[in-house]
Design an enzyme around this catalytic site. Structure first.
Site, PDB file in Angstrom:
ATOM      1  N   ARG A 244      -1.626  -1.671   8.802  1.00  0.00           N
ATOM      2  CA  ARG A 244      -2.734  -0.890   9.358  1.00  0.00           C
ATOM      3  C   ARG A 244      -3.346  -1.664  10.512  1.00  0.00           C
ATOM      4  O   ARG A 244      -3.318  -2.904  10.534  1.00  0.00           O
ATOM      5  CB  ARG A 244      -3.811  -0.659   8.283  1.00  0.00           C
ATOM      6  CG  ARG A 244      -3.396   0.287   7.193  1.00  0.00           C
ATOM      7  CD  ARG A 244      -3.405   1.743   7.663  1.00  0.00           C
ATOM      8  NE  ARG A 244      -3.027   2.680   6.605  1.00  0.00           N
ATOM      9  CZ  ARG A 244      -1.833   3.252   6.489  1.00  0.00           C
ATOM     10  NH1 ARG A 244      -0.885   2.995   7.355  1.00  0.00           N
ATOM     11  NH2 ARG A 244      -1.596   4.116   5.515  1.00  0.00           N
ATOM     12  N   HIS A 292       1.749   5.082  15.444  1.00  0.00           N
ATOM     13  CA  HIS A 292       1.687   5.232  13.984  1.00  0.00           C
ATOM     14  C   HIS A 292       2.765   6.210  13.479  1.00  0.00           C
ATOM     15  O   HIS A 292       2.467   7.218  12.834  1.00  0.00           O
ATOM     16  CB  HIS A 292       0.290   5.703  13.552  1.00  0.00           C
ATOM     17  CG  HIS A 292      -0.004   5.366  12.105  1.00  0.00           C
ATOM     18  ND1 HIS A 292      -1.242   4.969  11.651  1.00  0.00           N
ATOM     19  CD2 HIS A 292       0.796   5.367  11.010  1.00  0.00           C
ATOM     20  CE1 HIS A 292      -1.183   4.750  10.353  1.00  0.00           C
ATOM     21  NE2 HIS A 292       0.039   4.991   9.941  1.00  0.00           N
TER      22      HIS A 292
HETATM   23  P1  NAP Z   1       2.428  -1.100  -2.349  1.00  0.00           P
HETATM   24  O1  NAP Z   1       3.666  -0.699  -3.055  1.00  0.00           O
HETATM   25  O2  NAP Z   1       1.111  -0.834  -2.973  1.00  0.00           O
HETATM   26  O3  NAP Z   1       2.571  -2.642  -2.017  1.00  0.00           O
HETATM   27  C1  NAP Z   1       1.556  -3.402  -1.489  1.00  0.00           C
HETATM   28  C2  NAP Z   1       1.906  -4.838  -1.737  1.00  0.00           C
HETATM   29  O4  NAP Z   1       0.946  -5.676  -1.074  1.00  0.00           O
HETATM   30  C3  NAP Z   1       1.875  -5.189  -3.231  1.00  0.00           C
HETATM   31  O5  NAP Z   1       3.062  -5.842  -3.559  1.00  0.00           O
HETATM   32  C4  NAP Z   1       0.640  -6.062  -3.345  1.00  0.00           C
HETATM   33  O6  NAP Z   1       0.696  -7.091  -4.322  1.00  0.00           O
HETATM   34  C5  NAP Z   1       0.543  -6.682  -1.971  1.00  0.00           C
HETATM   35  N1  NAP Z   1      -0.828  -7.102  -1.696  1.00  0.00           N
HETATM   36  C6  NAP Z   1      -1.944  -6.366  -1.785  1.00  0.00           C
HETATM   37  N2  NAP Z   1      -3.032  -7.101  -1.482  1.00  0.00           N
HETATM   38  C7  NAP Z   1      -2.579  -8.338  -1.213  1.00  0.00           C
HETATM   39  C8  NAP Z   1      -3.201  -9.563  -0.847  1.00  0.00           C
HETATM   40  N3  NAP Z   1      -4.529  -9.655  -0.741  1.00  0.00           N
HETATM   41  N4  NAP Z   1      -2.427 -10.643  -0.668  1.00  0.00           N
HETATM   42  C9  NAP Z   1      -1.082 -10.579  -0.819  1.00  0.00           C
HETATM   43  N5  NAP Z   1      -0.429  -9.447  -1.155  1.00  0.00           N
HETATM   44  C10 NAP Z   1      -1.163  -8.338  -1.351  1.00  0.00           C
HETATM   45  O7  NAP Z   1       2.366  -0.417  -0.880  1.00  0.00           O
HETATM   46  P2  NAP Z   1       3.577   0.050   0.029  1.00  0.00           P
HETATM   47  O8  NAP Z   1       3.990   1.422  -0.358  1.00  0.00           O
HETATM   48  O9  NAP Z   1       4.599  -1.015   0.065  1.00  0.00           O
HETATM   49  O10 NAP Z   1       2.851   0.197   1.432  1.00  0.00           O
HETATM   50  C11 NAP Z   1       2.262  -0.928   2.039  1.00  0.00           C
HETATM   51  C12 NAP Z   1       1.442  -0.491   3.223  1.00  0.00           C
HETATM   52  O11 NAP Z   1       2.270  -0.057   4.304  1.00  0.00           O
HETATM   53  C13 NAP Z   1       0.530   0.711   3.012  1.00  0.00           C
HETATM   54  O12 NAP Z   1      -0.634   0.367   2.287  1.00  0.00           O
HETATM   55  C14 NAP Z   1       0.204   1.087   4.434  1.00  0.00           C
HETATM   56  O13 NAP Z   1      -0.853   0.270   4.900  1.00  0.00           O
HETATM   57  C15 NAP Z   1       1.476   0.696   5.189  1.00  0.00           C
HETATM   58  N6  NAP Z   1       2.216   1.871   5.644  1.00  0.00           N
HETATM   59  C16 NAP Z   1       2.322   2.080   6.979  1.00  0.00           C
HETATM   60  C17 NAP Z   1       3.008   3.166   7.450  1.00  0.00           C
HETATM   61  C18 NAP Z   1       3.191   3.384   8.926  1.00  0.00           C
HETATM   62  O14 NAP Z   1       3.721   4.414   9.321  1.00  0.00           O
HETATM   63  N7  NAP Z   1       2.799   2.450   9.763  1.00  0.00           N
HETATM   64  C19 NAP Z   1       3.613   4.074   6.562  1.00  0.00           C
HETATM   65  C20 NAP Z   1       3.495   3.831   5.208  1.00  0.00           C
HETATM   66  C21 NAP Z   1       2.790   2.737   4.748  1.00  0.00           C
HETATM   67  P3  NAP Z   1       0.791  -6.783  -5.911  1.00  0.00           P
HETATM   68  O15 NAP Z   1       2.238  -6.601  -6.190  1.00  0.00           O
HETATM   69  O16 NAP Z   1       0.245  -7.994  -6.558  1.00  0.00           O
HETATM   70  O17 NAP Z   1      -0.039  -5.575  -6.171  1.00  0.00           O
END
Ligand code: NAP
Length: 329
Positions: A244, A292
């Site tokens: 983000r 995005h």
């Molecule tokens: P997810 O499955 O919820 O994974 C998030 C990961 O980040 C988890 O493994 C979590 O750790 C880790 N995390 C959270 N807070 C942290 C911290 N303070 N320090 C270290 N690690 C931390 O989410 P996802 O589906 O992979 O998506 C991730 C992000 O990608 C989304 O939230 C969004 O911001 C971004 N995204 C962007 C687009 C785009 O088009 N640009 C599209 C989709 C998503 P734990 O395993 O301990 O919970």
């Protein structure tokens, strides 16, 4: 024969249909909404699928799917049970304004993962194969090559080892990059040096030539891509922000590029979206900006995932993608 004699039996009429008491409302892109409406009509005719703002009786609405809910969602839908994000993140929701009994669920579907894997791979290879340098050389009409380094000599680090981070690492592994990952809780991923927690962040950064951010935006991760973080990477490292815009301290990126601490950046997200016309990122020769679009919810696969989750909810089973409000993702 009198007509009256043949018509003594009352004509058959279909039994009165019971009015379904559960409805799903979708607020967002109308084209996607229509596609989902058709999908639900075929696969879940017992549910009413409605498109905002024509949602019918508000008290019948149990499920609401949107990217941007109205400010006071429970005032609009008093019997709401689940608020679904139509995208992978929920940072655009004000979680405090959603009543505690309403579950919040983000979108987990194969289309989002495939799109992100493509984009992250493209951006990593773009840095690895010096495409930003070649774009500059092309503008100067300069035909000169750089040494091609083997992927194994590049160290790629991924911040966030969730659904997307893991899928991206799995693909990057096929190129032979040296890989590291950083996460809140410990992870073990084949072929990836995994680091967990704030105390191991500096160690993780230390080896990286290319850094990818795939974290959710929370109070803990806001501004994490800052000067202090860049200073710990190898000199001349490159950045890919596909998390983000709030993760990045934009002024620090410009400073790190000016000093040579960073060599280039691919940015799919920005603090202010759309990126303002006078923003320095637009014309920066070492920055590639995309609006995005790294990955998008794909209507067909997402409709299936949504219906599967609604069925789970109706069966009293845990929902895939349930957000932990205390963590904010
Ligand atoms: P997810 O499955 O919820 O994974 C998030 C990961 O980040 C988890 O493994 C979590 O750790 C880790 N995390 C959270 N807070 C942290 C911290 N303070 N320090 C270290 N690690 C931390 O989410 P996802 O589906 O992979 O998506 C991730 C992000 O990608 C989304 O939230 C969004 O911001 C971004 N995204 C962007 C687009 C785009 O088009 N640009 C599209 C989709 C998503 P734990 O395993 O301990 O919970």
């Amino acid at each position: 024969m009198h007509r009256a004699e043949t018509c003594h039996v009352r004509p058959w009429t279909a039994p009165q249909q019971r009015r379904p008491s559960l409805s799903i409302v979708y607020k967002g892109d109308l084209e996607r909404g229509r596609e989902w409406e058709r999908f639900f009509a075929v696969h879940a005719p017992e549910l009413q699928f409605r498109l905002w703002p024509d949602f019918g009786r508000a008290e019948e609405v149990s499920y609401f799917v949107t990217w941007q809910p109205p400010d006071d969602v429970s005032a609009v839908f008093p019997n709401l049970q689940v608020l679904f994000s139509s995208g992978a993140g929920v940072d655009q929701f004000d979680l405090n304004r959603v009543p505690s009994h309403v579950r919040i669920v983000r979108m987990i579907e194969p289309g989002i993962i495939d799109g992100m894997v493509e984009y992250a791979t493209l951006a990593t290879l773009l840095h690895h194969r010096n495409f930003i340098d070649y774009a500059e050389r092309q503008r100067r009409r300069e035909w000169s090559g750089m040494r091609v380094l083997p992927a194994s000599s590049r160290h790629v680090g991924v911040m966030g080892l969730g659904m997307l981070g893991c899928a991206v690492l799995e693909r990057l592994r096929t190129f032979g990059f040296a890989l590291s990952g950083w996460n809140r809780s410990p992870r073990a991923i084949e072929g990836v040096a995994c680091f967990a927690g704030e105390e191991r962040f500096a160690e993780f950064l230390g080896g990286c030539d290319i850094l990818l951010c795939l974290l959710p935006l929370t109070e803990k991760t806001r501004g994490i891509l800052c000067g202090e973080t860049f200073a710990r990477l190898k000199r001349g490292a490159a950045l890919v922000n596909i998390g983000r815009g709030g993760h990045l301290v934009e002024a620090d990126l410009l400073e790190a590029l000016a000093s040579g601490q960073l060599s280039a950046a691919v940015l799919d997200v920005a603090a202010t979206e759309p990126l303002p016309a006078d923003h320095p990122f637009w014309g920066h020769p070492r920055i590639v900006v995309t609006p995005h679009v790294a990955s998008m919810t794909q209507p067909r696969t997402a409709a299936k995932a949504l219906l599967a989750n609604i069925r789970r909810h109706q069966a009293g089973e845990p929902l895939v993608g349930t957000v932990d409000r205390s963590r904010g993702y």
